[in-house]
Design a protein around this motif. Sequence first.
Motif, short mmCIF file in Angstrom:
data_model
loop_
_atom_site.label_atom_id
_atom_site.label_comp_id
_atom_site.label_asym_id
_atom_site.label_seq_id
_atom_site.Cartn_x
_atom_site.Cartn_y
_atom_site.Cartn_z
N THR A 238 99.16 -52.06 -9.13
CA THR A 238 100.17 -52.08 -10.08
C THR A 238 100.50 -50.77 -10.55
OG1 THR A 238 98.55 -52.37 -11.96
CG2 THR A 238 99.53 -54.46 -10.79
N PHE B 259 101.47 -64.27 -14.24
CA PHE B 259 101.45 -63.22 -13.22
C PHE B 259 102.88 -62.96 -12.81
CE2 PHE B 259 96.88 -64.18 -11.20
CZ PHE B 259 96.67 -62.86 -11.45
N LEU B 260 103.63 -64.13 -12.75
CA LEU B 260 105.08 -64.19 -12.17
C LEU B 260 105.80 -63.19 -13.06
CD1 LEU B 260 105.15 -67.52 -10.38
CD2 LEU B 260 104.82 -65.35 -9.37
N GLY C 254 104.88 -59.42 -13.40
CA GLY C 254 105.06 -58.78 -11.96
C GLY C 254 106.65 -58.36 -12.02
N THR C 255 107.37 -59.22 -12.50
CA THR C 255 108.95 -58.92 -12.58
C THR C 255 109.10 -57.75 -13.62
OG1 THR C 255 109.52 -61.40 -12.23
CG2 THR C 255 111.40 -59.65 -13.32
N SER D 189 98.27 -60.10 -17.74
CA SER D 189 98.29 -60.83 -16.63
C SER D 189 97.36 -60.13 -15.58
CB SER D 189 99.66 -60.34 -15.91
OG SER D 189 100.02 -58.98 -15.60
N TRP D 190 97.70 -59.17 -14.90
CA TRP D 190 96.70 -58.41 -13.75
C TRP D 190 95.59 -58.00 -14.72
CZ3 TRP D 190 96.77 -59.61 -8.72
CH2 TRP D 190 98.01 -59.87 -8.57
N VAL E 279 104.19 -53.80 -6.27
CA VAL E 279 104.15 -55.10 -7.43
C VAL E 279 105.20 -56.22 -6.58
CG1 VAL E 279 105.22 -55.56 -9.61
CG2 VAL E 279 103.73 -53.46 -9.12
N THR F 229 103.61 -59.90 -6.29
CA THR F 229 104.08 -61.11 -7.01
C THR F 229 104.73 -62.19 -5.98
OG1 THR F 229 105.18 -59.56 -8.63
CG2 THR F 229 106.19 -61.68 -8.43
#
Length: 511
Positions: A303, A357-358, A361-362, A409-410, A468, A472
Amino acid sequence: MAGGFIATLGDDANANNYGHGSELTASVIIICIVAASAGLIFGYDVGVSGGVTTMAPFLEKFFPFVLHRMADAKQSQYCMFDSHALTAFTSSLYIAGLVSSLIAGRVTSTTGRRGSMIIGCFIFMIGTALNALALNVWMLIVGRVLLGFAVGFTNQAAPVYLSEMAPPKWRGTLSTAFQFFLTLGVIIANFINFAVTRFGDYGWRLALGAGGIPALIMTIGAFFIPDTPSSLIQRGKVNEARRSLQRVRGSDSSEIESELNQLISHNEAIKASNQDPFKLIMQRRYRPHLVLSVAIPSFQQLTGINVIAFYGPVLFRSVGFGSDGALIGGIILGAVNLLSTFVSTFAVDRVGRRILFLQAGTQIFLSQMALAFLLAMGSGPDGNTHFSRNAGTLLLILTCSIAAAFAWSWGPLTWLIPSEILPMEVRPAGQGICIAFNFMVTFVLTQTFLTVLCHFKYGVFLFYAGWVAVMTIFVALLVPETKGIPLEDMDQVWQKHWFWRRFVEEIDSKK
């Protein structure tokens, strides 16, 4: 503070489908907070290593050629910190952590999760002392290697400890405490880096030496918490396992005995198979566990977050913030990261792991793309143009956007998901592999980042944006939802997954 916040969270209907582990007691909150504070020493080291590498007295003593480059007006801003020796100071910790995390998997089976955390903290204090008293580069590197061995033990043991101690309904919430303390360690280090600059030649020694304080606190705290029931049963200490469950699950004796019997049965089945966990996890039926234990920690580093965490002050100084401004920028970045961790604490057991996560990621992808464009426009294609104040402010905002999304998230989920998907028979091996890959990718990226930044310039953030996007898509297709599911029932996740079920169905048919 953390306990009060956690206690206000809502219900998870999925967890209520299972018979045990729904009650959240004050004891389990305190115990998990003490264990999670192991993240403090890792976070402090991440923050302090990035800060001291911008301090002139530190650079003058160990890396004087970097100061000479900084004085060169014609030197590209992207290249002024490009030094293999300087990156070796930071990245040597991670190659040592890679080795020790694999060793820790076997040591944990003998000493327990708590024992591994205590061992790690003792080694960390020795490494901190060597760094603070360093007289030459090699003394610095040896100290960093010891720190690497230390965090290899603590990062392997603490997330597993939290997953095994926490009730299924609250496992995600309590496990995010490790990331909270990791982030807290970073921001404390940033404040100390800023405060000690007034002490001149000894400031960097104070900053590096202060890392021994959280290690000492964690060591003392670890002596007052029990080991996990799973770990105690694996070592034949059934009565201690019962007492451990009573401390963390409350007074319902029927639920305690039910969970204890389930853990004993599972452990007896593991002993009957009599297989080495490192060999066992390579079998086809554990393919989902192995793939996720490798992919998730590797993706975490791709990331680009640790590059920003380690070299945030360096990056800010490279684009014209000045030494103090760079350290203040690092403090702001750490504060955003810390506050954003609470988003994960609140949401992980409500909306689940996949949504976090999703969405993140965006956000990270768009921020990385914008950051690359800003660096290209703000400092010129060769990095010789100084940033304007407005461009510098926007750079800080974009890096904060990346840090915030990572923090919910990550950041926490990388520690949570591998520790909760791994069955007891392969948990030490799987967690060791997880941490080893995390350290391996971190080592490669930290050792090469300043050189890559010098050659790729702003394009380095396009590189991370591409990764990334890949991770994702990986999450969308291959990472199942695990919120609220007891560790012993995690097989259901793979049986229902469109891709991974082919591996577990083969085993079920043989049974």
